[in-house]
Design an enzyme around this catalytic site. Structure first.
Site, PDB file in Angstrom:
ATOM      1  N   GLU A 145       8.627 -11.622   4.788  1.00 58.57           N
ATOM      2  CA  GLU A 145       7.183 -11.885   4.855  1.00 58.57           C
ATOM      3  C   GLU A 145       6.809 -13.045   5.778  1.00 58.57           C
ATOM      4  OE1 GLU A 145       6.071 -12.322   0.739  1.00 58.57           O
ATOM      5  OE2 GLU A 145       5.760 -10.164   0.512  1.00 58.57           O
ATOM      6  N   LYS A 189      12.682 -14.772   5.701  1.00 63.04           N
ATOM      7  CA  LYS A 189      12.539 -15.160   4.298  1.00 63.04           C
ATOM      8  C   LYS A 189      13.614 -14.520   3.418  1.00 63.04           C
ATOM      9  CE  LYS A 189       9.211 -15.130   0.503  1.00 63.04           C
ATOM     10  NZ  LYS A 189       7.906 -14.678   0.027  1.00 63.04           N
TER      11      LYS A 189
HETATM   12  C1  BGC Z   1       8.805 -11.573  -1.931  1.00 64.08           C
HETATM   13  C2  BGC Z   1       8.449 -10.122  -2.150  1.00 64.08           C
HETATM   14  C3  BGC Z   1       8.400  -9.829  -3.613  1.00 64.08           C
HETATM   15  C4  BGC Z   1       7.463 -10.789  -4.336  1.00 64.08           C
HETATM   16  C5  BGC Z   1       7.483 -10.598  -5.834  1.00 64.08           C
HETATM   17  C6  BGC Z   1       7.826 -12.458  -2.693  1.00 64.08           C
HETATM   18  O1  BGC Z   1       8.219 -13.777  -2.570  1.00 64.08           O
HETATM   19  O2  BGC Z   1       8.767 -11.887  -0.577  1.00 64.08           O
HETATM   20  O3  BGC Z   1       9.388  -9.289  -1.515  1.00 64.08           O
HETATM   21  O4  BGC Z   1       7.966  -8.528  -3.824  1.00 64.08           O
HETATM   22  O5  BGC Z   1       7.846 -12.106  -4.072  1.00 64.08           O
HETATM   23  O6  BGC Z   1       8.742 -10.822  -6.353  1.00 64.08           O
END
Ligand code: BGC
Length: 771
Positions: free
Chosen positions: A473, A587
């Site tokens: 992300e 990330k």
């Molecule tokens: C992650 C996602 C995940 C979400 C909930 C975020 O920090 O990047 O991939 O779905 O947290 O766990």
């Protein structure tokens, strides 16, 4: 070392340990979660009784699940002085989570002058009556003392974006206490009713400081143990359990009280024994790993939704209101495999949630972009499937400003993640009924969405997916993210396979479905897009796969450099100006996630090259990341690494080693996706279990410390136990099975008939990537 419990004698001091222990020791039964807080705690200590599937919004604040009034509240006063861990002198304290029956227990001995007072309590959330919590509370004092117990329902609720319950009414109905309230947004009624069995003391009813209480007084005799049992029920209108919510709550609490503690416990335990039988993984020779893995499995067993409730599992399960109580890709990609391989009926329930929220996914597709069609599932999904993810989902701790993030509108892999889960259910169980129930429709609508999203690039004669976010992300709005494109391509392929299956098996059903969706003419397009969809391939010389177009051109910084640029420890590394944005620092597993999700399509060389490249550049800023790296590492023999990351994943909540903030947003709570990741690493990784077109396959790579693994597996509706030692693999087929199965053990085919156990000798060092 005890392998069926965790315990702690830590006397909770600072707010952080109260928070951490509350999460670690939480119990849940799918209907509600009850944080592992102590009886005397109040909202300041984040007591939370979080209800699954009941959401509320206050003003413009984030919509989140509702926490109920705490029916488990009890405080004690000895000779006029209140006792409590945070306020009194504690001689000893121990709290414990019993895995056998998901029971929380505490025992605290207080020093009050020359007196020693011991408080014990145990609680479980019934696995047979989901609305019910049962508590046994005991007190003893080494000298005679005057005791006052205040026990009842605490209406002061810990909320992140509340208050959600308005017009709380406290009352007493004969022998039971009641708190009645309504949610702000939709006016849903919720009642907590409490019944008590207390064979001693004088009881007075009192309401004070938002506590609906019984005040019980008596004189204790030195050394005597005084116990009472408390039963509280939480009932919401959405449960549709009866015409009157309060009457239903009262009836549940009273009936439990009538049956008594032992009977309630017996029924609860019996159900738990069955759950463990289906799912416990034995790891002999490594107590530390065994405990962590079992804790992970316990969490997954506890948070499975109540049968028929239509709910799924939120990213922080029921440990509070974090992440808006929303369901993410975490469920299908990380938790779901555990259920699919141990208890497919739960996997089925999870998928039914996606069928139930398909309309929300259609609404999102229509509203999110020009010409989008089909189903674009919510990045953060609540009860209707509309997206709870906001366009400004992270705050900057330095400026206090909200940051525009594109998780909601660009993280399109979510639809494919859902579609893939449906197909895997069919492949694994052989049960096609879910396709008829809405699964095929979901898959077709997801394919339709990708067809509407794909862009045809004429000069390259290929389709591309532009302006997306992959699992990493920190890099938003990128083109041709390898993971996303691969997932989208798979969605077309499996949607078309589903159509073929239905055409051969249920032609009338298919005809009706295609005509209802008016989609027949698009099937050719799906095949065309699937064929021409660009999926970044490994480079011929380096074997590296570029995460997205232009990734190689980003600055190749080290993690330390990037970290060194942070102005604030909680600063978010992505979004517009984040420190990772101009760099190759990612990330979480992205290309590596693709290599594990599609593990058959890439060889060990590609896995090794990409793993080596991306591992150094991964922050592991999400608890979802480590297990993907562990799984891929096992495929080319990096066993020590895999083991470390397996433990890291399995222990995330045990060690409390996770971020509490993303920017200004509180993200603490439990990590069920990591729990699922730990199970996958043990079973798919170290045990090397895989479902192939030829059936079950086992290629073990037992970690060097491990002497034996034992894994129960459900496959094609039948039960197996796989036992792996360093020299042999035994596949046992339950006597209740009906079919004979062929199983591949380290590449050799064995035949396993119902009731038989087939032993295959293996040479540990002969295995590729042996540990
Ligand atoms: C992650 C996602 C995940 C979400 C909930 C975020 O920090 O990047 O991939 O779905 O947290 O766990």
């Amino acid at each position: 070392m005890k392998l069926w419990e965790i315990n702690s004698s830590e006397i909770e001091g600072d707010a952080q340990s109260v928070m951490r222990l509350g999460t670690q020791y939480q119990i849940s039964n799918g209907y509600m979660g009850y944080r592992g807080t102590l009886d005397e705690y109040r909202s300041e200590q984040q007591v939370g009784v979080t209800i699954a599937g009941l959401f509320d919004q206050v003003g413009d604040a984030w919509r989140e699940p509702v926490n109920a009034p705490n029916g488990g509240y009890t405080s004690v006063e000895i000779d006029g002085s209140p006792v409590g861990v945070l306020t009194s002198e504690v001689a000893s304290h121990r709290q414990r989570l019993d895995f056998h029956r998901a029971e929380f227990e505490r025992e605290t001995c207080f020093k009050l002058g020359t007196k020693r007072v011991t408080i014990r309590s145990k609680r479980f959330l019934s696995s047979v009556t989901p609305n019910l919590c049962v508590i046994r509370f005991s007190i003893s004092c080494d000298q005679d003392a005057k005791v006052v117990v205040r026990t009842g329902i605490d209406g002061k609720i810990w909320d992140l974006n509340g208050p959600h319950l308005v017009d709380q009414v406290f009352s007493k109905n004969d022998d039971a206490l009641l708190v009645n309230a309504w949610t702000q947004e939709t006016g849903q009624q919720l009642t907590v009713a409490e019944a008590l069995h207390c064979p001693f003391g004088k009881e007075v009813y009192e309401v004070e400081d938002q506590l609906n209480l019984r005040v019980i007084e008596w004189e204790t005799q030195a050394g005597e143990v005084y116990s009472f049992d408390k039963y509280f029920a939480v009932v919401c209108e959405k449960d549709k359990l009866g015409e009157s919510v309060p009457r239903t709550a009262l009836a549940i609490a009273r009936e439990a009280c009538r049956q008594g503690y032992d009977r309630c416990l017996r029924d609860h335990q019996q159900e738990w024994a069955e759950r463990w039988l289906r799912s416990d993984v034995v790891l002999e020779g490594d107590d530390d790993a065994q405990l962590a893995l079992r804790y992970s499995i316990l969490q997954l067993l506890m948070v499975a939704p109540v049968r028929g409730s239509g709910n799924s599992i939120p990213a922080r399960a029921l440990s509070g209101q974090v992440y808006k109580g929303a369901v993410f890709w975490d469920t299908e990609m990380f938790m779901y495999p555990f259920y699919l391989h141990t208890n497919p009926s739960v996997a089925r329930d999870l998928l039914r949630y996606r069928i139930r929220t398909l309309e929300g996914a259609r609404r999102k597709a229509r509203s999110e972009g020009p010409g989008f069609r089909g189903a674009f599932y919510a990045w953060e999904s609540q009860e209707t499937g509309d997206d709870a993810c906001s366009y400004f989902n992270v705050g900057d701790p330095v400026t206090g400003r909200e940051l525009r993030t594109h998780f909601r509108d660009k993280q399109i892999h979510i639809s494919g993640d859902v579609a893939i889960a449906f197909w895997r259910y069919f492949e694994h169980t052989g049960d096609d009924s879910l396709l008829l129930e809405g699964g095929a429709e979901v898959m077709l609508e997801c394919a339709r969405f990708y067809a509407s999203y794909a862009y045809f690039k004429k000069d390259k004669n290929r389709y591309e997916l532009l302006d997306v976010i992959g699992p990493d992300e920190y890099h938003e709005r990128v083109n041709n993210n390898a993971f996303t494109n691969q997932v989208a391509k798979e969605t077309f392929d499996i949607a078309l396979k589903a159509v073929e299956h239905l055409r051969a098996t249920y032609p009338e059903f298919l005809e009706e479905l295609l005509s209802r969706l008016d989609i027949e003419s698009e099937l050719v397009e799906f095949a065309e897009v699937a064929k021409l969809l660009y999926v970044p391939r490994p480079d011929e010389t380096t074997s590296l796969i570029e995460q997205f177009d232009g990734y190689w051109k980003l600055r190749d910084a080290t993690l330390e450099e990037v970290k060194g640029q942070l102005v604030h420890p909680n600063e978010y590394w992505g979004a517009g100006q984040g420190v990772a944005v101009p760099t190759q620092i990612i990330k979480q597993a992205d290309v590596v996630m693709m290599l594990t999700l599609f593990r058959d399509r890439y060889d060990a060389k590609v896995k090794e090259a990409n793993w080596k490249y991306y591992e150094q550049r991964t922050e592991h800023g999400s608890s979802l990341s480590a297990c993907a790296y562990a799984l891929v590492a096992l495929e080319f023999g990096e066993c020590d690494f895999a083991y470390r990351y397996f433990l890291k994943t399995a222990k995330v909540d045990l060690e409390g080693n996770y971020k509490l903030y993303a920017g200004t947003i509180f993200i603490g709570g439990s990590h069920p996706a990591a729990n699922g990741g730990a199970w996958m690493t043990a079973v798919f990784g170290f045990a090397g279990l895989q479902v192939t077109e030829r059936g079950l396959s086992i290629t073990p790579r037992l970690f060097k410390k491990w002497k034996r693994m034992q894994i129960p597996i459900s496959y094609r509706g039948e039960q197996f136990v796989i036992t792996i030692t360093r020299r042999e693999v035994i596949v046992s087929s339950s006597p209740k099975n009906r079919n004979t199965h062929r199983v591949l053990v380290a590449g050799r085919e064995v035949t396993c008939s119902p009731g038989s156990s087939v032993l295959t000798e293996i040479q540990e060092n002969a295995l590729e990537g042996a540990c």
